[in-house]
Design a protein around this motif. Structure first.
Motif, PDB file in Angstrom:
ATOM      1  N   VAL A  58       0.789  -0.769   0.064  1.00 18.36           N
ATOM      2  CA  VAL A  58      -0.121  -0.452  -0.147  1.00 18.36           C
ATOM      3  C   VAL A  58       0.702   1.080  -0.068  1.00 18.36           C
ATOM      4  O   VAL A  58       2.265   1.043   0.447  1.00 18.36           O
ATOM      5  CB  VAL A  58      -1.049   0.036   0.866  1.00 18.36           C
ATOM      6  CG1 VAL A  58      -1.899   1.462   1.262  1.00 18.36           C
ATOM      7  CG2 VAL A  58      -1.488  -1.443   1.407  1.00 18.36           C
ATOM      8  N   LYS A  59       0.987   2.145  -1.090  1.00 15.01           N
ATOM      9  CA  LYS A  59       1.106   2.977  -0.514  1.00 15.01           C
ATOM     10  C   LYS A  59       0.197   4.558  -0.115  1.00 15.01           C
ATOM     11  O   LYS A  59      -0.893   4.589  -0.740  1.00 15.01           O
ATOM     12  CB  LYS A  59       1.740   4.086  -2.535  1.00 15.01           C
ATOM     13  CG  LYS A  59       2.537   3.003  -2.651  1.00 15.01           C
ATOM     14  CD  LYS A  59       3.081   3.369  -4.192  1.00 15.01           C
ATOM     15  CE  LYS A  59       4.601   2.120  -4.764  1.00 15.01           C
ATOM     16  NZ  LYS A  59       4.869   3.093  -6.470  1.00 15.01           N
ATOM     17  N   ARG A  60       1.198   5.610   0.084  1.00 19.15           N
ATOM     18  CA  ARG A  60       0.221   6.826   1.122  1.00 19.15           C
ATOM     19  C   ARG A  60       0.794   8.428   0.062  1.00 19.15           C
ATOM     20  O   ARG A  60       2.084   8.605   0.189  1.00 19.15           O
ATOM     21  CB  ARG A  60       0.217   7.197   2.471  1.00 19.15           C
ATOM     22  CG  ARG A  60      -0.433   8.105   3.194  1.00 19.15           C
ATOM     23  CD  ARG A  60      -0.268   8.106   4.507  1.00 19.15           C
ATOM     24  NE  ARG A  60      -1.237   9.550   5.465  1.00 19.15           N
ATOM     25  CZ  ARG A  60      -0.329  10.759   5.379  1.00 19.15           C
ATOM     26  NH1 ARG A  60       1.291  10.286   5.143  1.00 19.15           N
ATOM     27  NH2 ARG A  60      -0.709  11.454   5.907  1.00 19.15           N
ATOM     28  N   ASP A  61      -0.324   8.503  -0.383  1.00 17.79           N
ATOM     29  CA  ASP A  61       0.185   9.723  -1.225  1.00 17.79           C
ATOM     30  C   ASP A  61       0.140  11.572   0.000  1.00 17.79           C
ATOM     31  O   ASP A  61      -0.564  11.021   0.920  1.00 17.79           O
ATOM     32  CB  ASP A  61      -0.856  10.756  -2.311  1.00 17.79           C
ATOM     33  CG  ASP A  61      -1.910  11.097  -2.192  1.00 17.79           C
ATOM     34  OD1 ASP A  61      -2.311  10.927  -0.708  1.00 17.79           O
ATOM     35  OD2 ASP A  61      -2.940  10.896  -2.972  1.00 17.79           O
ATOM     36  N   GLN A  62       0.275  12.750  -0.240  1.00 14.79           N
ATOM     37  CA  GLN A  62       0.966  13.723   0.791  1.00 14.79           C
ATOM     38  C   GLN A  62      -0.336  14.773   0.965  1.00 14.79           C
ATOM     39  O   GLN A  62      -0.769  15.014   1.794  1.00 14.79           O
ATOM     40  CB  GLN A  62       0.998  14.656   0.366  1.00 14.79           C
ATOM     41  CG  GLN A  62       2.628  15.011   0.819  1.00 14.79           C
ATOM     42  CD  GLN A  62       3.447  14.862   2.267  1.00 14.79           C
ATOM     43  OE1 GLN A  62       2.706  15.466   2.712  1.00 14.79           O
ATOM     44  NE2 GLN A  62       3.586  13.733   2.818  1.00 14.79           N
ATOM     45  N   GLN A  63      -1.763  14.092   0.121  1.00 11.64           N
ATOM     46  CA  GLN A  63      -3.044  13.612   0.564  1.00 11.64           C
ATOM     47  C   GLN A  63      -3.498  13.161   1.422  1.00 11.64           C
ATOM     48  O   GLN A  63      -4.602  12.955   2.060  1.00 11.64           O
ATOM     49  CB  GLN A  63      -3.465  14.388  -0.583  1.00 11.64           C
ATOM     50  CG  GLN A  63      -3.275  15.646  -1.842  1.00 11.64           C
ATOM     51  CD  GLN A  63      -2.659  17.256  -0.755  1.00 11.64           C
ATOM     52  OE1 GLN A  63      -3.987  17.189  -0.433  1.00 11.64           O
ATOM     53  NE2 GLN A  63      -1.881  16.743  -1.279  1.00 11.64           N
ATOM     54  N   GLY A  64      -2.869  11.922   1.665  1.00 10.10           N
ATOM     55  CA  GLY A  64      -3.642  11.352   2.449  1.00 10.10           C
ATOM     56  C   GLY A  64      -4.486   9.871   2.006  1.00 10.10           C
ATOM     57  O   GLY A  64      -4.678   9.312   3.237  1.00 10.10           O
ATOM     58  N   ASN A  65      -4.290  10.077   0.852  1.00 11.98           N
ATOM     59  CA  ASN A  65      -5.178   8.961   0.549  1.00 11.98           C
ATOM     60  C   ASN A  65      -4.081   7.511   0.316  1.00 11.98           C
ATOM     61  O   ASN A  65      -2.871   7.660  -0.200  1.00 11.98           O
ATOM     62  CB  ASN A  65      -5.853   9.116  -1.044  1.00 11.98           C
ATOM     63  CG  ASN A  65      -6.508  10.611  -0.169  1.00 11.98           C
ATOM     64  OD1 ASN A  65      -7.857   9.907  -0.087  1.00 11.98           O
ATOM     65  ND2 ASN A  65      -6.640  11.322  -1.520  1.00 11.98           N
ATOM     66  N   PHE A  66      -4.957   6.409   0.137  1.00 12.38           N
ATOM     67  CA  PHE A  66      -4.298   5.341  -0.106  1.00 12.38           C
ATOM     68  C   PHE A  66      -3.989   4.763  -1.447  1.00 12.38           C
ATOM     69  O   PHE A  66      -5.088   4.907  -1.900  1.00 12.38           O
ATOM     70  CB  PHE A  66      -4.578   4.432   1.034  1.00 12.38           C
ATOM     71  CG  PHE A  66      -4.441   4.917   2.458  1.00 12.38           C
ATOM     72  CD1 PHE A  66      -2.797   4.894   3.382  1.00 12.38           C
ATOM     73  CD2 PHE A  66      -5.655   5.714   2.970  1.00 12.38           C
ATOM     74  CE1 PHE A  66      -2.994   5.302   4.366  1.00 12.38           C
ATOM     75  CE2 PHE A  66      -5.333   5.380   4.010  1.00 12.38           C
ATOM     76  CZ  PHE A  66      -4.110   6.476   4.897  1.00 12.38           C
ATOM     77  N   TYR A  67      -2.972   3.543  -1.822  1.00  9.98           N
ATOM     78  CA  TYR A  67      -3.324   3.576  -3.125  1.00  9.98           C
ATOM     79  C   TYR A  67      -2.543   1.209  -2.943  1.00  9.98           C
ATOM     80  O   TYR A  67      -1.341   1.479  -2.291  1.00  9.98           O
ATOM     81  CB  TYR A  67      -2.527   3.970  -4.352  1.00  9.98           C
ATOM     82  CG  TYR A  67      -3.174   5.232  -4.327  1.00  9.98           C
ATOM     83  CD1 TYR A  67      -4.296   6.228  -5.083  1.00  9.98           C
ATOM     84  CD2 TYR A  67      -2.722   6.592  -3.796  1.00  9.98           C
ATOM     85  CE1 TYR A  67      -4.389   7.127  -5.424  1.00  9.98           C
ATOM     86  CE2 TYR A  67      -3.173   7.833  -3.274  1.00  9.98           C
ATOM     87  CZ  TYR A  67      -4.042   8.476  -4.524  1.00  9.98           C
ATOM     88  OH  TYR A  67      -4.016   9.610  -4.403  1.00  9.98           O
TER      89      TYR A  67
END
Length: 795
Positions: free
Chosen positions: A527-536
């Motif tokens: 799982v990855k997380r961007d700076q807006q806090g969303n996960f992928y």
């Protein structure tokens, strides 16, 4: 005790039944099935009590109840669930045996009370032989042993004795005894339960199994009178020993207080009179000069409140009960006698006045149904609350709707789109119409609250608790009727789904969303997380579908994963354990919040950190009192902190080693922030409000990283507020709003000094985050929990 004695500041409604819920079961409850604690570990007393006596141990109670029941045809013993530590929750119902076998009539009568209260009142007037339920709650605080001991004595009396007073009470009442509401606390001689939660603060959140059981009993019986046994209050007024409510102002405005107070005050004085009539039987010196009982409404002006609905009797009042907290003066057999006599006084008063008292209880329901609240200003109660649903992540609203339903609040759902107040709402929107019997409970859960700072010098506990604002769902009040066809909601069940071919986006939108992420990480899914806090995740749909289905979220595809998204690790979190400083476990709410977010959480004591360090952990959370790192503790607190001064140096050294190896440190709240300064991890100035200050505040969040998914004009919650100055070496992630109205609801005197100040910061040169908001407060502030997960995931 509901309040600190050192602080003196400023299912079935059976109330009008002519019968009870028998026939009785022939199989009675057995003794406790020990889960985590055995009988040899039961404590003989508490270090926090100035007196201790040979109280009845919890391991003896099941056997004792069965022995009494074998002698009686009036008594039913049940186990209505288990405590946090797995101990049985005993409930005893006692009623005249002539009332057996007519449960169906009671069901019909209950429906009449909530659907046709006027007809129920007429029935009462014509049938003076009806019975009313009275509920007596035993020892919600484990160290207050006298309550359950008095309950046991009362059970034995009403199950077996045949004097005229006993028979007269049973001819008019059904008695429901919640024998020991906090078995864990009684076993361990602590105030709280096995999860570290003060159950007498849990009745708006209802996070614990013991609270849920009591709420279920209150809903089932809708008792006319609710008595909650506590200790210990002495010398609050000259020669007035113990305490019996009703309270001082401010009273929660969602009550129909005129109906409550009309009888509750007289009942309190009747309890006092019954105690005084038995004065010669008390043996302690304290009682020899006793001239009465301290009744806050009569004997004080401020300081003993019924404002927040977190306390057991206050919660029961929303179900129409005349609720009283009973605080015995001493922890000994005299204290047991005081409780016994107080309860008997309440029972005799209820017996003598039941017809008028129950009629006024039903009047509260009538006012709700008729939307007629004569002692409230027009507009105080909206016509309805509208609860829109987020199609992608309905979990927060679903939790709220089920919570309302579990509290006997009616919820309906729109069968088509509709318009209200110029706004269009989609099919499936939930609506809480306020022309219902328990409108006061619905409103106290759903309103925004109010600033009562100027109404009283101090408040003992929380003064704001808004479920929409602190759980993070919309509940929009309207003063107009909502014109749409609806269906009744009985329960909401969630089922998530995965759509598309991936990669998949999991929004940072709720506690359930973060829990899903942690579940996937623990299953080995990348799982990855961007700076807006969303996960992928780029995992296949079939690899994640079971976890997504359980989460309740609708997870869809994203065209591409943002370039700034960082890979997450499955992190192990340690939280500093407060074993019971000052009769509370200050870290427990944050611990439960982290668990609900899905993190692997281990409690570590100060001594364990000093002796063994933090090897094997990625994150260390300090949430609670600074006394956990004190080297000068009282005898009662000593076992929970350092055992010698040298351990503080070892604690610091091991913490620094942990951080030098890449560990993260997070402090939550004023006490932990002050400890952070003491530990040399920050040079910020830690400012704090008074110990009685708390409430909902406007917060400006930076909106990414530490505060991802939170907005520039958003909300937070403070309790003993903390804010930071001298933050030149920090990244400031959030500030209190720089406006005079930044404090929205609650009680916080002299709050202007905090306006616009930093409330969440991270040191620039070390991985140290401090959060002045109470992000995990009592497992209640769901909306803020993701500040914790943001801080943990943000490197």
């Amino acid at each position: 005790m509901k309040k600190n004695t050192k602080r003196k500041a400023a299912a079935s409604f059976l109330a009008v039944s002519i019968i009870s819920m028998v026939p009785w079961s022939s199989g009675f409850a057995e003794g406790p099935k020990w889960t985590n604690v055995n009988t040899y570990e039961e404590q003989d007393g508490s270090k926090f009590n100035s007196e201790n006596y040979d109280f009845v141990k919890f391991s003896q109670i099941g056997t004792k109840l069965n022995e009494i029941a074998k002698q009686s045809n009036r008594m039913k013993v049940e186990v209505r669930g288990k405590s946090a530590d797995g101990h049985p929750l005993y409930v005893v119902t006692i009623a005249d045996p002539t009332t057996q076998g007519k449960f169906g009539k009671i069901q019909a009568l209950r429906k009449q009370m909530f659907k046709n209260p006027g007809k129920a009142q007429d029935w009462i007037a014509a049938n003076p032989d009806f019975k009313v339920p009275i509920m007596i709650n035993g020892s919600i605080h484990g160290t207050e042993f006298v309550g359950s001991d008095a309950v046991l004595q009362l059970i034995e009396r009403f199950a077996t004795q045949n004097d005229q007073e006993t028979k007269g009470i049973l001819e008019n009442n059904i008695l429901i005894f919640n024998v020991v509401q906090n078995p864990d606390g009684r076993v361990n001689a602590t105030r709280f339960n096995g999860e570290g939660i003060d159950l007498n603060r849990d009745f708006i959140t209802q996070s614990q199994p013991e609270t849920k059981e009591t709420v279920g009993l209150i809903k089932e019986w809708n008792p006319m009178v609710f008595l909650d046994t506590h200790g210990y209050v002495k010398n609050y007024a000259p020669n007035r020993q113990g305490l019996i409510e009703p309270c001082t102002p401010p009273h929660n405005p969602n009550y129909e207080y005129d109906l409550y107070n009309k009888w509750a005050y007289q009942q309190a004085e009747a309890m006092e009179a019954n105690i005084m009539a038995d004065k010669k039987e008390f043996t302690g010196d304290l009682y020899k000069s006793m001239e009465g009982v301290y009744v806050p409404q009569r004997d004080d002006q401020a300081g003993w409140d019924d404002y927040p609905p977190i306390f057991t009797p206050m919660y029961a009042m929303y179900h129409g009960a005349y609720g009283h907290t009973l605080e015995a003066p001493t922890n000994d057999l005299d204290g047991v006698r005081w409780q016994y006599n107080a309860i008997m006084g309440a029972l005799k008063f209820a017996t003598a006045n039941k017809q008028a008292m129950i009629s006024d209880q039903i009047e509260m329901f009538k006012r709700g149904i008729n939307f007629d609240h004569p002692y409230h200003p027009d507009g105080f109660f909206p016509k309805a609350y509208i609860l829109p649903v987020d199609e992608k992540d309905p979990t927060v609203t679903d939790k709220a709707v089920n919570h309302l339903l579990n509290n006997d609040i009616e919820v309906v759902q729109a069968t088509k789109a509709f318009e209200a107040d110029g706004k269009t709402y989609s099919k499936g929107t939930y609506i809480v119409k306020m022309d219902q019997a328990k409108a006061g409970l619905a409103n106290t859960m759903l309103w925004d609250g109010e600033d009562i700072t100027d109404d009283t010098p101090a408040m003992y506990d929380i003064s704001a608790w808004s479920l929409p604002e602190l759980w993070g769902f919309e509940a929009l009040p309207t003063q107009n009727s909502v014109d749409v066809t609806t269906t009744k909601v009985n329960q909401v069940s969630e089922q998530g789904a995965v759509t598309g071919k991936g990669p998949y986006l999991i929004p940072n939108s709720s506690v359930k969303a973060v829990n899903l992420v942690n579940t996937l990480l623990q299953q080995g899914v990348a799982v990855k997380r961007d700076q807006q806090g969303n996960f992928y995740t780029e995992a296949a749909a079939n690899q994640i579908s079971a976890a997504v289905k359980a989460s309740g979220l609708q997870v869809g595809s994203k065209a591409a994963i943002p370039a700034d998204a960082a890979t997450l690790n499955n992190l192990k979190v340690a939280i500093l354990k407060d074993g019971g400083m000052g009769k509370q476990q200050s870290h427990s709410g944050t611990k439960l919040a982290l668990k609900r977010l899905g993190f692997q959480v281990t409690e570590v004591t100060p001594v364990e950190v000093a002796e063994s360090g933090l090897n094997g952990f990625d994150v260390f959370v300090y949430s609670g009192t600074e006394s956990l790192i004190s080297t000068n503790l009282s005898a009662a607190n000593k076992e929970f902190g350092f055992q010698n001064a040298g351990q503080l140096d070892s604690f610091k050294a091991n913490l620094n080693n942990f951080m030098n190896a890449g560990g993260q440190y997070i402090a939550v709240g004023a006490g932990a922030s002050r400890a952070t300064f003491t530990l040399g991890l920050t040079d910020d100035t830690i400012n704090s409000g008074g110990s009685n200050s708390n409430g909902i505040v406007k917060v400006n969040y930076e909106g990414s990283g530490l505060t991802a998914s939170y907005k520039p004009n958003d909300l937070g919650f403070v309790y003993r507020p903390a804010w930071y100055t001298g933050t030149d070496n920090d990244e400031v992630a959030a500030t209190l709003a720089d406006s005079d109205d930044f404090f929205m609801a609650g009680h916080w005197q002299n709050n202007s000094a905090a306006k616009g100040k930093a409330i969440m910061v991270k040191e620039k040169n070390k991985d140290v985050t401090m959060i002045g908001l109470e992000a995990g407060f009592r497992d209640h502030t769901d909306y803020l929990f993701r500040l914790l997960s943001n801080a943990i995931f943000e490197k």
